[in-house]
Scaffold this motif. Sequence first.
Motif, mmCIF file in Angstrom:
data_model
loop_
_atom_site.group_PDB
_atom_site.id
_atom_site.type_symbol
_atom_site.label_atom_id
_atom_site.label_comp_id
_atom_site.label_asym_id
_atom_site.label_seq_id
_atom_site.Cartn_x
_atom_site.Cartn_y
_atom_site.Cartn_z
ATOM 1 N N ASP A 1 -33.705 -36.278 -62.444
ATOM 2 C CA ASP A 1 -33.426 -35.527 -61.217
ATOM 3 C C ASP A 1 -34.607 -34.604 -60.949
ATOM 4 O OD1 ASP A 1 -32.120 -34.723 -58.963
ATOM 5 O OD2 ASP A 1 -30.359 -33.916 -59.972
ATOM 6 N N TRP A 2 -35.770 -35.244 -60.844
ATOM 7 C CA TRP A 2 -37.062 -34.576 -60.880
ATOM 8 C C TRP A 2 -37.425 -34.033 -59.505
ATOM 9 C CZ3 TRP A 2 -41.826 -37.634 -63.152
ATOM 10 C CH2 TRP A 2 -42.825 -36.732 -63.522
ATOM 11 N N HIS A 3 -37.617 -32.721 -59.403
ATOM 12 C CA HIS A 3 -37.866 -32.084 -58.114
ATOM 13 C C HIS A 3 -39.261 -31.483 -57.970
ATOM 14 C CE1 HIS A 3 -33.500 -32.385 -57.724
ATOM 15 N NE2 HIS A 3 -33.648 -32.087 -56.446
ATOM 16 N N ALA A 4 -39.924 -31.135 -59.074
ATOM 17 C CA ALA A 4 -41.200 -30.431 -58.957
ATOM 18 C C ALA A 4 -42.060 -30.705 -60.174
ATOM 19 C CB ALA A 4 -40.963 -28.927 -58.804
ATOM 20 N N GLN A 5 -43.370 -30.536 -59.993
ATOM 21 C CA GLN A 5 -44.320 -30.708 -61.089
ATOM 22 C C GLN A 5 -44.400 -29.424 -61.904
ATOM 23 O OE1 GLN A 5 -45.931 -33.637 -62.062
ATOM 24 N NE2 GLN A 5 -44.387 -34.420 -60.635
ATOM 25 N N GLU A 6 -43.321 -29.157 -62.614
ATOM 26 C CA GLU A 6 -43.252 -27.983 -63.471
ATOM 27 C C GLU A 6 -43.272 -28.428 -64.927
ATOM 28 O OE1 GLU A 6 -40.548 -25.204 -60.470
ATOM 29 O OE2 GLU A 6 -39.599 -26.265 -62.153
ATOM 30 N N HIS A 7 -44.074 -27.767 -65.739
ATOM 31 C CA HIS A 7 -44.175 -28.139 -67.145
ATOM 32 C C HIS A 7 -42.862 -27.844 -67.871
ATOM 33 C CE1 HIS A 7 -45.797 -28.749 -71.138
ATOM 34 N NE2 HIS A 7 -45.314 -27.559 -71.489
ATOM 35 N N THR A 8 -42.477 -28.746 -68.754
ATOM 36 C CA THR A 8 -41.319 -28.517 -69.602
ATOM 37 C C THR A 8 -41.668 -28.879 -71.037
ATOM 38 O OG1 THR A 8 -39.007 -29.091 -70.040
ATOM 39 C CG2 THR A 8 -40.396 -30.835 -69.118
ATOM 40 N N ASP A 9 -41.176 -28.081 -71.968
ATOM 41 C CA ASP A 9 -41.337 -28.389 -73.384
ATOM 42 C C ASP A 9 -40.175 -29.227 -73.903
ATOM 43 O OD1 ASP A 9 -43.749 -27.013 -73.701
ATOM 44 O OD2 ASP A 9 -42.705 -25.103 -73.995
ATOM 45 N N GLU A 10 -39.161 -29.444 -73.058
ATOM 46 C CA GLU A 10 -37.988 -30.188 -73.500
ATOM 47 C C GLU A 10 -38.261 -31.694 -73.485
ATOM 48 O OE1 GLU A 10 -34.739 -28.907 -71.000
ATOM 49 O OE2 GLU A 10 -34.249 -27.327 -72.447
ATOM 50 N N PRO A 11 -37.578 -32.458 -74.333
ATOM 51 C CA PRO A 11 -37.751 -33.914 -74.321
ATOM 52 C C PRO A 11 -37.376 -34.512 -72.969
ATOM 53 C CG PRO A 11 -36.586 -33.202 -76.296
ATOM 54 C CD PRO A 11 -36.662 -32.011 -75.396
ATOM 55 N N VAL A 12 -38.151 -35.489 -72.553
ATOM 56 C CA VAL A 12 -37.914 -36.201 -71.299
ATOM 57 C C VAL A 12 -37.447 -37.616 -71.633
ATOM 58 C CG1 VAL A 12 -38.993 -37.121 -69.216
ATOM 59 C CG2 VAL A 12 -39.626 -34.840 -70.054
ATOM 60 N N SER A 13 -36.363 -38.025 -71.037
ATOM 61 C CA SER A 13 -35.827 -39.357 -71.331
ATOM 62 C C SER A 13 -36.428 -40.410 -70.407
ATOM 63 C CB SER A 13 -34.304 -39.362 -71.206
ATOM 64 O OG SER A 13 -33.906 -39.021 -69.893
ATOM 65 N N VAL A 14 -36.356 -41.638 -70.862
ATOM 66 C CA VAL A 14 -36.929 -42.784 -70.161
ATOM 67 C C VAL A 14 -35.894 -43.898 -70.133
ATOM 68 C CG1 VAL A 14 -38.792 -44.488 -70.137
ATOM 69 C CG2 VAL A 14 -39.218 -42.203 -71.049
#
Length: 330
Positions: free
Chosen positions: A176-189
Amino acid sequence: MPWIACELHSHTFHSDGRQTLMELASGAKALGFECIALTDHNTMTGLHDKDTVEQETGISIISGMEWTTFYGHMVTIGLTNFVDWRPAGPDDIHKGIADVHRSGGIVGMAHPYRIGSPICTGCFWEFNIEDWNDIDYIEVWSGTFPSIKTDNDRAYRLWTDKLNEGYRIAATSGRDWHAQEHTDEPVSVTYLDIDDGDGTVTNRAVRALATGKASVTMGPLVTLEIRTDAAAYGIGAVVPRQDRSHNFKVQINIDFHVRKEIWDFQEPHYTLNLIGNTGVLSEQFVTMDQPNYGIEISGDELLWIRAELKGIVRGVRTLIAFTNAIYVDR
């Protein structure tokens, strides 16, 4: 064709996102994705420069739209033409689903248990589903570090319940990606097993999801296969009645190298579970130097099986990856 890494829920400034399609695709490429679905709320105008963005970034873009209503959010992907969301009411969502299917698209329940009004109007699913065969997939993981969120846990259990009832529904993740903001949390694929048939990569990606050829992960890619004396059946396939046997030989492969520069779980202590409608069929510890596992299980009473990989992420023991189901005809 290989398994391709896909992000299936994203937005641009054409709805409530804060990024262009070029920024979205470039950000997806940096995270090791090969394919994204643009699913802006109630509009497809963000796709106007799709071809240019694909050529410049090398990212395949699936056309889509998130039906955003007072009664739930439904992701529609694979469409080339706008299908009107506005007539959808709480008791007639099946007419809208039929319109999407007639237009060559598929539908998925987006974050069905996210908190609703007044915090997020319509985010909680309230449409009445009379026939679950009409639902192509459920977004069981939403957001970053999705496996630890209680609303995702409910969605995962909903999917499992429907599999147990005999429905053949796929499961996906979506940031549910809205912006190019850095995250340290795991991202699923969501990895899709695309075929080498006719059509573009995006056509084949939609075809793969429609048939449940998908595997979801925050880290390594897990794939699954049932082997009988007559044939081999991969994720999304159905073992026919005539090929049922008392015992199935199950092969599970774990690819620890996919997107390895993006994720790194310290001391994960992986556990591999084989799950079916009858419960846990097998459980064993996994090491990174042993990526292939063969298991023999009883085929009696099975309707479906899937593989789950668990481990420790940021001090939490959690589900890291899961496959979609292989089905067994009764």
